[in-house]
Design an enzyme around this catalytic site. Structure first.
Site, PDB file in Angstrom:
ATOM      1  N   ASP A   1       0.810  -1.224   0.000  1.00 27.74           N
ATOM      2  CA  ASP A   1       0.000   0.000   0.000  1.00 27.74           C
ATOM      3  C   ASP A   1       0.843   1.274   0.000  1.00 27.74           C
ATOM      4  O   ASP A   1       0.401   2.319   0.438  1.00 27.74           O
ATOM      5  CB  ASP A   1      -0.969  -0.007   1.194  1.00 27.74           C
ATOM      6  CG  ASP A   1      -0.234  -0.063   2.518  1.00 27.74           C
ATOM      7  OD1 ASP A   1       1.003  -0.210   2.515  1.00 27.74           O
ATOM      8  OD2 ASP A   1      -0.900   0.048   3.565  1.00 27.74           O
TER       9      ASP A   1
ATOM     10  N   HIS B   1      23.529   1.253 -17.468  1.00 23.86           N
ATOM     11  CA  HIS B   1      22.482   1.669 -16.530  1.00 23.86           C
ATOM     12  C   HIS B   1      22.668   0.978 -15.187  1.00 23.86           C
ATOM     13  O   HIS B   1      21.725   0.416 -14.625  1.00 23.86           O
ATOM     14  CB  HIS B   1      21.092   1.397 -17.116  1.00 23.86           C
ATOM     15  CG  HIS B   1      20.771   2.278 -18.275  1.00 23.86           C
ATOM     16  ND1 HIS B   1      19.806   1.981 -19.213  1.00 23.86           N
ATOM     17  CD2 HIS B   1      21.297   3.465 -18.672  1.00 23.86           C
ATOM     18  CE1 HIS B   1      19.767   2.944 -20.120  1.00 23.86           C
ATOM     19  NE2 HIS B   1      20.662   3.848 -19.816  1.00 23.86           N
TER      20      HIS B   1
ATOM     21  N   ASP C   1      26.906   9.286 -13.014  1.00 28.75           N
ATOM     22  CA  ASP C   1      25.947   9.947 -13.909  1.00 28.75           C
ATOM     23  C   ASP C   1      24.744  10.293 -13.052  1.00 28.75           C
ATOM     24  O   ASP C   1      23.974   9.413 -12.661  1.00 28.75           O
ATOM     25  CB  ASP C   1      25.561   9.002 -15.049  1.00 28.75           C
ATOM     26  CG  ASP C   1      24.638   9.660 -16.072  1.00 28.75           C
ATOM     27  OD1 ASP C   1      24.085  10.740 -15.775  1.00 28.75           O
ATOM     28  OD2 ASP C   1      24.460   9.079 -17.164  1.00 28.75           O
TER      29      ASP C   1
ATOM     30  N   ASP D   1      21.791  16.769 -16.390  1.00 31.31           N
ATOM     31  CA  ASP D   1      22.279  15.414 -16.682  1.00 31.31           C
ATOM     32  C   ASP D   1      23.788  15.485 -16.893  1.00 31.31           C
ATOM     33  O   ASP D   1      24.239  15.866 -17.974  1.00 31.31           O
ATOM     34  CB  ASP D   1      21.550  14.901 -17.936  1.00 31.31           C
ATOM     35  CG  ASP D   1      21.896  13.458 -18.278  1.00 31.31           C
ATOM     36  OD1 ASP D   1      22.580  12.792 -17.478  1.00 31.31           O
ATOM     37  OD2 ASP D   1      21.465  13.010 -19.360  1.00 31.31           O
TER      38      ASP D   1
ATOM     39  N   HIS E   1      26.208   3.457 -27.201  1.00 28.89           N
ATOM     40  CA  HIS E   1      25.055   4.381 -27.161  1.00 28.89           C
ATOM     41  C   HIS E   1      25.276   5.563 -28.092  1.00 28.89           C
ATOM     42  O   HIS E   1      26.262   5.614 -28.820  1.00 28.89           O
ATOM     43  CB  HIS E   1      24.788   4.838 -25.720  1.00 28.89           C
ATOM     44  CG  HIS E   1      25.948   5.515 -25.041  1.00 28.89           C
ATOM     45  ND1 HIS E   1      26.280   6.831 -25.266  1.00 28.89           N
ATOM     46  CD2 HIS E   1      26.862   5.045 -24.138  1.00 28.89           C
ATOM     47  CE1 HIS E   1      27.330   7.155 -24.529  1.00 28.89           C
ATOM     48  NE2 HIS E   1      27.716   6.088 -23.841  1.00 28.89           N
TER      49      HIS E   1
ATOM     50  N   HIS F   1      21.104  13.464 -26.262  1.00 34.46           N
ATOM     51  CA  HIS F   1      19.636  13.511 -26.394  1.00 34.46           C
ATOM     52  C   HIS F   1      19.178  14.899 -25.997  1.00 34.46           C
ATOM     53  O   HIS F   1      19.889  15.633 -25.312  1.00 34.46           O
ATOM     54  CB  HIS F   1      18.998  12.448 -25.484  1.00 34.46           C
ATOM     55  CG  HIS F   1      19.558  12.449 -24.078  1.00 34.46           C
ATOM     56  ND1 HIS F   1      19.113  13.312 -23.114  1.00 34.46           N
ATOM     57  CD2 HIS F   1      20.564  11.738 -23.499  1.00 34.46           C
ATOM     58  CE1 HIS F   1      19.795  13.115 -22.002  1.00 34.46           C
ATOM     59  NE2 HIS F   1      20.706  12.174 -22.195  1.00 34.46           N
TER      60      HIS F   1
ATOM     61  N   HIS G   1      15.503  12.473 -20.900  1.00 38.45           N
ATOM     62  CA  HIS G   1      15.521  12.199 -22.344  1.00 38.45           C
ATOM     63  C   HIS G   1      14.323  12.968 -22.881  1.00 38.45           C
ATOM     64  O   HIS G   1      13.223  12.438 -22.980  1.00 38.45           O
ATOM     65  CB  HIS G   1      15.416  10.706 -22.633  1.00 38.45           C
ATOM     66  CG  HIS G   1      16.595   9.943 -22.096  1.00 38.45           C
ATOM     67  ND1 HIS G   1      16.576   8.605 -21.868  1.00 38.45           N
ATOM     68  CD2 HIS G   1      17.834  10.353 -21.741  1.00 38.45           C
ATOM     69  CE1 HIS G   1      17.766   8.224 -21.391  1.00 38.45           C
ATOM     70  NE2 HIS G   1      18.536   9.266 -21.303  1.00 38.45           N
TER      71      HIS G   1
ATOM     72  N   GLU H   1      27.625  13.306 -24.624  1.00 44.06           N
ATOM     73  CA  GLU H   1      28.072  12.330 -23.638  1.00 44.06           C
ATOM     74  C   GLU H   1      28.784  11.114 -24.227  1.00 44.06           C
ATOM     75  O   GLU H   1      28.340   9.976 -24.056  1.00 44.06           O
ATOM     76  CB  GLU H   1      26.889  11.873 -22.794  1.00 44.06           C
ATOM     77  CG  GLU H   1      25.659  11.420 -23.572  1.00 44.06           C
ATOM     78  CD  GLU H   1      24.538  10.965 -22.636  1.00 44.06           C
ATOM     79  OE1 GLU H   1      24.799  10.055 -21.818  1.00 44.06           O
ATOM     80  OE2 GLU H   1      23.426  11.512 -22.729  1.00 44.06           O
TER      81      GLU H   1
ATOM     82  N   TYR I   1      33.801   2.038 -22.776  1.00 43.22           N
ATOM     83  CA  TYR I   1      33.568   1.111 -21.659  1.00 43.22           C
ATOM     84  C   TYR I   1      34.219  -0.217 -22.006  1.00 43.22           C
ATOM     85  O   TYR I   1      33.840  -0.859 -22.982  1.00 43.22           O
ATOM     86  CB  TYR I   1      32.061   0.911 -21.442  1.00 43.22           C
ATOM     87  CG  TYR I   1      31.296   2.221 -21.511  1.00 43.22           C
ATOM     88  CD1 TYR I   1      31.129   3.012 -20.377  1.00 43.22           C
ATOM     89  CD2 TYR I   1      30.783   2.700 -22.727  1.00 43.22           C
ATOM     90  CE1 TYR I   1      30.461   4.236 -20.446  1.00 43.22           C
ATOM     91  CE2 TYR I   1      30.126   3.919 -22.806  1.00 43.22           C
ATOM     92  CZ  TYR I   1      29.964   4.677 -21.665  1.00 43.22           C
ATOM     93  OH  TYR I   1      29.311   5.885 -21.744  1.00 43.22           O
TER      94      TYR I   1
ATOM     95  N   ARG J   1      32.774   8.004 -19.109  1.00 42.24           N
ATOM     96  CA  ARG J   1      31.851   8.840 -19.892  1.00 42.24           C
ATOM     97  C   ARG J   1      31.975  10.262 -19.350  1.00 42.24           C
ATOM     98  O   ARG J   1      32.163  10.450 -18.139  1.00 42.24           O
ATOM     99  CB  ARG J   1      30.398   8.350 -19.766  1.00 42.24           C
ATOM    100  CG  ARG J   1      29.404   9.245 -20.487  1.00 42.24           C
ATOM    101  CD  ARG J   1      28.012   8.618 -20.705  1.00 42.24           C
ATOM    102  NE  ARG J   1      27.270   8.369 -19.488  1.00 42.24           N
ATOM    103  CZ  ARG J   1      27.109   7.169 -18.935  1.00 42.24           C
ATOM    104  NH1 ARG J   1      27.636   6.102 -19.502  1.00 42.24           N
ATOM    105  NH2 ARG J   1      26.435   7.011 -17.814  1.00 42.24           N
TER     106      ARG J   1
ATOM    107  N   GLU K   1      29.841  13.855 -19.684  1.00 46.09           N
ATOM    108  CA  GLU K   1      28.557  14.353 -20.199  1.00 46.09           C
ATOM    109  C   GLU K   1      28.289  15.765 -19.720  1.00 46.09           C
ATOM    110  O   GLU K   1      28.339  16.043 -18.517  1.00 46.09           O
ATOM    111  CB  GLU K   1      27.422  13.428 -19.715  1.00 46.09           C
ATOM    112  CG  GLU K   1      26.035  13.920 -20.093  1.00 46.09           C
ATOM    113  CD  GLU K   1      24.927  12.929 -19.750  1.00 46.09           C
ATOM    114  OE1 GLU K   1      25.085  12.169 -18.781  1.00 46.09           O
ATOM    115  OE2 GLU K   1      23.909  12.943 -20.465  1.00 46.09           O
TER     116      GLU K   1
HETATM  117  N1  GLY Z   1      21.439   9.787 -17.412  1.00 41.60           N
HETATM  118  C1  GLY Z   1      20.867   9.263 -18.553  1.00 41.60           C
HETATM  119  C2  GLY Z   1      21.615   9.630 -19.739  1.00 41.60           C
HETATM  120  O1  GLY Z   1      22.721  10.103 -19.628  1.00 41.60           O
HETATM  121  O2  GLY Z   1      21.138   9.544 -20.816  1.00 41.60           O
HETATM  122 MN    MN Z   2      22.301  11.846 -20.834  1.00 41.55          MN
HETATM  123 MN    MN Z   3      23.496  11.048 -17.933  1.00 45.24          MN
END
Ligand code: GLY
Ligand code: MN
Ligand code: MN
Length: 447
Positions: free
Chosen positions: A42, A246, A263, A274, A353, A357, A364, A388, A392, A410, A412
């Site tokens: 709940d 992720h 991130d 971001d 990737h 975005h 996103h 970004e 990896y 990464r 970004e």
């Molecule tokens: N944090 C999600 C991305 O970098 O797209």
């Molecule tokens: Mn991002």
């Molecule tokens: Mn990110």
């Protein structure tokens, strides 16, 4: 909201007027609420209203339905909201009711939700085009289909059902794609808070710190600076965990010699930041880690320079892929002819990737990457996007140089497109090797 709202009522009214203009007087747009989601038994997830509803009204309570009926004699904005209820408000929080929707959120006419099924058909009746997004909430979809059937099959009156149904996102998300000055004030603030949090995490990190401790520090900073939520699940991955795109478990102890990838971004007054930064846990990259980091940094700086008016987003992807493939060759991760590597997408093994975005109310963010004629959309002033790139190298990759296995990097930033070139909204977050090594070395202790 913890701080006075930056987006004012005039701006919400301008947005609605722009939507009304875009869909025209013979249309009506209905925006359904994001349903509340049960977390367990709940208890429910913290509620976050639909960005479309927030964009048009700033109304953050659950269940609100927003209707824009251009040229309606009573006004364009009709809202359906939860009714005031002292007992429910005592348990679950304040409601402003229909009166509050009018007084505080610019509704021309406001109803309580029990009136929805009776009133909504009247708002749609006789309009040629209904703008609504199917597929987000089955229960609400059924209401829209029932309404349409009622209007089509009623007796003794001309059919009032719309001739066509368009996706409500098309017109609205075109507007959301270009940020106003006020939106940029909010986004700069989200960027600043987020940048500060990353600096804190770099300074607090040392071998033995747990990933979740850095997550907690970052999210504590977001909240104490008045941000409402993390804009997405924070990623704090050390060593091989940084190679999982992720990774949100954030459970492990950080080891000496790890590169830590964070991130994380806050949501401030409905807008996301971001940022990703990657740094050595002990304050010094090893020489191979340094080479990998510097390669990603140079690609990132070049990609930011690519953010110029008129260039299609897709071109940023392609240029970045090529540069990273070249870096992979220099680092000994790939070998062969560069054109062939790019053509065969060999770099995807280490860079799976895209370059970025749109960024805005959603991390996103919405907005078409393609123009209505199917051509790739060109960058225009007021768009905000992330840049970004990353590389990896999983620990189990036997083909990679030993010293790079279990390293993920990464970098970004959040970039505003302007007529004068790219503006980095997250420029205050350090990323040069010298500066991040200095920050990690200047340790602060966790409380
Ligand atoms: N944090 C999600 C991305 O970098 O797209
Ligand atoms: Mn991002
Ligand atoms: Mn990110």
């Amino acid at each position: 909201m913890s701080h006075a709202p930056i987006i004012d009522q005039d701006e919400f009214a301008r947005r609605r007027a722009a939507l009304a203009e875009a869909i025209g007087h013979d249309s009506v747009a209905i925006f359904a609420p994001t349903p509340e989601r049960r977390r367990s038994h709940d208890t429910f997830y913290a509620y976050r209203a639909s960005s479309d509803v927030l964009y048009l009204t700033g109304f953050a309570e659950p269940e609100a339905v927003v209707v824009i009926a251009p040229g309606h004699p009573d006004g364009d904005l009709h809202m359906f909201v939860r009714e005031r209820d002292p007992l429910k408000e005592q348990w679950d929080g304040r409601r402003v009711g229909a009166e509050g929707a009018r007084a505080l959120h610019g509704a021309d006419v406001a109803y309580t939700l029990d009136e929805l099924d009776e009133v909504l058909p009247k708002l749609v009746d006789g309009r040629r085009d209904l703008h609504y997004t199917f597929g987000q909430d089955d229960a609400f979809d059924k209401r829209i289909l029932a309404l349409n059937t009622t209007l089509r099959h009623r007796r003794n009156l001309p059919p009032g059902a719309p001739a066509s149904i368009s996706d409500a996102r098309d017109a609205l998300h075109e507007l959301r794609l270009i940020k106003s000055d006020a939106e940029l004030v909010v986004m700069r603030h989200a960027a600043e808070i987020t940048s500060e949090a990353h600096v804190l995490a770099m300074r607090a990190c040392s071998p033995g710190t747990h990933e979740y401790e850095l997550q907690a520090l970052i999210e504590y900073h977001f909240r104490r600076r008045g941000a409402d939520f993390p804009a997405y699940s924070s990623i704090v991955g050390a060593g091989d965990n940084a190679t999982i795109l992720h990774y949100i478990e954030n459970t492990d102890a950080i080891q000496d010699g790890d590169v830590v990838l964070i991130d994380a971004g806050c949501e401030y007054q409905g807008y996301a930041a971001d940022i990703t930064r990657s740094f050595p846990a002990n304050g010094s990259f090893t020489s191979p880690q340094r080479d990998l980091y510097q390669a990603v940094l140079e690609v990132q700086l070049a990609a930011i320079e690519d953010v110029t008016v008129g260039r299609p987003f897709q071109e940023l992807h392609l240029r970045t892929e090529r540069r990273l493939a070249e870096a992979c060759v220099q680092l000994g991760l790939l070998s062969g002819d560069l054109d062939e590597l790019v053509e065969s997408k060999a770099h995807k093994k280490y860079y799976p990737h895209g370059v970025g975005h749109w960024l805005g109310m959603d991390v996103h963010d919405v907005g078409p990457y393609y123009a209505p004629n199917g051509e790739r959309r060109a960058l225009a002033p007021g768009m905000v996007l992330t840049i970004e790139p990353g590389l990896y190298v999983p620990a189990h990759d036997d083909s990679a140089p030993q010293a790079l296995r279990g390293v993920g990097v990464r970098i970004e930033d959040d970039i505003l497109v302007t007529a004068d070139g790219p503006e980095n909204l997250t420029a205050s977050c350090p990323k040069s090797i010298a500066r991040i090594e200095e920050l990690v070395a200047s340790s602060i202790s966790l409380p």
